[in-house]
Structures are given as structure tokens and as C-alpha cells.
Design a protein around this motif. Structure first.
Motif, PDB file in Angstrom:
ATOM      1  N   VAL A 149      17.754   6.490   7.553  1.00 25.49           N
ATOM      2  CA  VAL A 149      17.097   7.790   7.674  1.00 25.49           C
ATOM      3  C   VAL A 149      16.040   7.892   6.585  1.00 25.49           C
ATOM      4  N   PHE A 150      14.809   8.202   6.982  1.00 20.77           N
ATOM      5  CA  PHE A 150      13.688   8.302   6.048  1.00 20.77           C
ATOM      6  C   PHE A 150      13.908   9.421   5.036  1.00 20.77           C
ATOM      7  N   LEU A 151      13.584   9.105   3.753  1.00 22.01           N
ATOM      8  CA  LEU A 151      13.703  10.107   2.690  1.00 22.01           C
ATOM      9  C   LEU A 151      12.352  10.462   2.088  1.00 22.01           C
ATOM     10  N   LEU A 152      11.641   9.460   1.569  1.00 22.00           N
ATOM     11  CA  LEU A 152      10.392   9.723   0.844  1.00 22.00           C
ATOM     12  C   LEU A 152       9.410   8.575   1.037  1.00 22.00           C
ATOM     13  N   LEU A 153       8.124   8.925   1.023  1.00 19.74           N
ATOM     14  CA  LEU A 153       7.031   7.955   1.058  1.00 19.74           C
ATOM     15  C   LEU A 153       6.198   8.148  -0.202  1.00 19.74           C
ATOM     16  N   ILE A 154       5.774   7.039  -0.823  1.00 19.55           N
ATOM     17  CA  ILE A 154       4.851   7.129  -1.955  1.00 19.55           C
ATOM     18  C   ILE A 154       3.754   6.094  -1.756  1.00 19.55           C
ATOM     19  N   ARG A 155       2.518   6.474  -2.029  1.00 18.59           N
ATOM     20  CA  ARG A 155       1.376   5.586  -1.833  1.00 18.59           C
ATOM     21  C   ARG A 155       1.023   4.895  -3.145  1.00 18.59           C
ATOM     22  N   GLU A 156       0.265   3.811  -3.058  1.00 17.60           N
ATOM     23  CA  GLU A 156      -0.019   2.990  -4.244  1.00 17.60           C
ATOM     24  C   GLU A 156      -0.801   3.737  -5.303  1.00 17.60           C
ATOM     25  N   ALA A 178       0.828  -1.197   0.000  1.00 15.50           N
ATOM     26  CA  ALA A 178       0.000   0.000   0.000  1.00 15.50           C
ATOM     27  C   ALA A 178       0.868   1.254   0.000  1.00 15.50           C
ATOM     28  N   TYR A 179       2.083   1.102   0.546  1.00 15.06           N
ATOM     29  CA  TYR A 179       2.997   2.234   0.657  1.00 15.06           C
ATOM     30  C   TYR A 179       4.413   1.743   0.403  1.00 15.06           C
ATOM     31  N   LEU A 180       5.218   2.647  -0.094  1.00 13.02           N
ATOM     32  CA  LEU A 180       6.619   2.317  -0.311  1.00 13.02           C
ATOM     33  C   LEU A 180       7.436   3.495   0.181  1.00 13.02           C
ATOM     34  N   GLN A 181       8.509   3.197   0.898  1.00 13.23           N
ATOM     35  CA  GLN A 181       9.371   4.256   1.420  1.00 13.23           C
ATOM     36  C   GLN A 181      10.806   4.006   0.976  1.00 13.23           C
ATOM     37  N   TRP A 182      11.552   5.073   0.906  1.00 17.50           N
ATOM     38  CA  TRP A 182      12.984   4.996   0.630  1.00 17.50           C
ATOM     39  C   TRP A 182      13.739   5.604   1.805  1.00 17.50           C
ATOM     40  N   TYR A 183      14.817   4.900   2.194  1.00 18.52           N
ATOM     41  CA  TYR A 183      15.669   5.323   3.298  1.00 18.52           C
ATOM     42  C   TYR A 183      17.117   5.375   2.823  1.00 18.52           C
TER      43      TYR A 183
END
Lengths: 112, 114
Positions: free
Chosen positions: A45-52, A31-36
Motif C-alpha cells: 500500500v502506497f504511503l509517500l513519494l519524494i522527488r530527487e 528520480a523518485y522514491l516511494q515508500w510502501y
């Protein structure tokens, strides 16, 4: 079985160029994807979140795309700098809060 | 704003022993997750605690257990240590007011099993 694949080998690019990192997944409906970003000896360290339901997200020199048909996310760093050298991890979220799966990470080296 | 802190930073144990790792969450965060990261691998989800109750668990045996306290600090306990337990253990806190919230990681505890 569920699988997340990131570029297994290190990525070396010249300073000023655009770095593109790949995150592919199978047997998964995130449902969600994040890049660290993770530096040696440090936590991610969190960089970006993108939703489906989002195709693209941007933050300064960073851009993430999310293609649920191809089951792939691309992470771009434009005008790369030596300070961008680090390991970059993608993380997939599904099933509410608790199911989190990280990829193995891609080590990026930006050469001056 | 104080970030996530973990203690100790390094620990050496022998097989069969028990260990307790500690984590202090970022102020205002109500959820804590624990991960195991082997060398050259991504973090593997162990479990998550929300309001002092386990809220989800990865593929880890019951000898991995945890606690979350009213002040949202947390412990990870591992019994009957095995050589394969050697890894970096990461704690991450977040606010779970909606799914997919960013996790804020500490710098981990490096556990070595001899």
C-alpha cells in the motif's frame, strides 16, 4: 551493479517511540522514491513519494528524507503504534515510467 | 471506487505447464504493472503496460508475457513453468500522467509449482 538495501533484520521498537527505517542504494540515480507498507498476505500500500529535488516529505506521523549525496532515504514513524507493525518497502523510480526497483523490505514490530 | 482485483488467489501447477493470471485495474487507471515477489523478498518488476502496449520490462525471460485490454484489465501468461516460478504475483495499476505516480496493488495470486 545496481543495489537497494534495507535493514535486513526485523526492527523491534516500543510503542510511542519513533521508528526509523533505512533505504540505501548504489549505482542508481533515482528520480523518485516511494515508500510502501505491506501486511502479510496482502499487496503493498502506497504511503509517500519524494522527488530527487526534495529533501523531506511529511504525512501525519510519517516523514521521509531523501539524500542523493549519501544515496539514502530515511523513513520515520513517530509515536509508533502496534497497528504500524508491518513490512515497509522502498521503491526507486528512474528512466521514466517503467523502471521500478523495490528493496527487500524491513519488518517493523511495535511492542505494546 | 473499486480497487485492484486479481484472480485466482491461489493456484497450483506442475513444471512445464502454462498459467494465466488476471488483473482488473482500479477505475480510471491507464497503466498496469506486474511483479513477482518471492518469500521474504521485495517485488521484482516483470513488465508494464500502457494503453495496451508493453512500456517497459524487467529481467524476465520471454516465456513471461502479458496483455492489457481496452478496459485496462490485464493478463500475465507464463509458459513452461519452472519450480523457481513459485511466488506471489502482484498486479499494480496507476495513472501515468507524470512519472512516479503511486501504484495501487492487488493482493496477488499465490502460484505454487510442484
Amino acid at each position: 551493479s545496481q543495489k537497494i538495501e534495507q535493514n535486513s533484520e526485523a526492527l523491534n521498537i516500543q510503542e510511542g517511540k519513533t521508528a526509523t527505517l533505512t533505504c540505501n542504494y548504489t549505482n542508481y540515480s533515482p528520480a523518485y522514491l516511494q515508500w510502501y507498507r505491506q501486511d502479510p498476505g496482502r499487496g503493498p500500500v502506497f504511503l509517500l513519494l519524494i522527488r530527487e529535488n526534495e529533501k523531506e516529505k511529511r504525512k501525519e506521523r510519517l516523514k521521509v528524507t531523501f539524500d542523493t549525496t549519501l544515496k539514502q532515504s530515511l523513513f520515520h514513524i513517530t509515536a509508533s503504534q502496534p497497528a504500524d507493525s508491518a513490512t515497509y518497502l522502498c521503491a526507486l523510480f528512474s528512466g521514466g515510467y517503467q523502471k521500478v526497483t523495490f528493496g527487500t523490505g524491513t519488518k517493523l514490530q511495535v511492542i505494546p | 471506487e473499486t480497487g485492484v482485483t486479481q484472480s485466482p488467489t491461489h493456484l497450483i501447477k506442475t513444471r512445464g505447464q502454462q498459467v494465466t493470471l488476471r488483473c482488473s485495474s482500479q477505475s480510471g487507471h491507464n497503466t498496469v504493472s506486474w511483479y513477482q515477489q518471492a518469500l521474504g523478498q521485495g517485488p521484482q518488476f516483470i513488465f508494464q503496460y500502457y494503453r495496451e502496449e508493453e512500456n517497459g520490462r524487467g529481467n524476465f525471460p520471454p516465456r513471461f508475457s502479458g496483455l492489457q485490454f481496452p478496459n485496462y484489465s490485464s493478463e500475465l501468461n507464463v509458459n513452461a513453468l519452472e519450480l523457481d516460478d513459485s511466488a506471489l504475483y502482484l498486479c499494480a495499476s496507476s495513472i501515468q500522467d507524470r512519472p512516479g505516480q503511486p501504484q495501487h496493488f492487488g493482493d496477488g495470486t499465490r502460484l505454487s509449482i510442484l
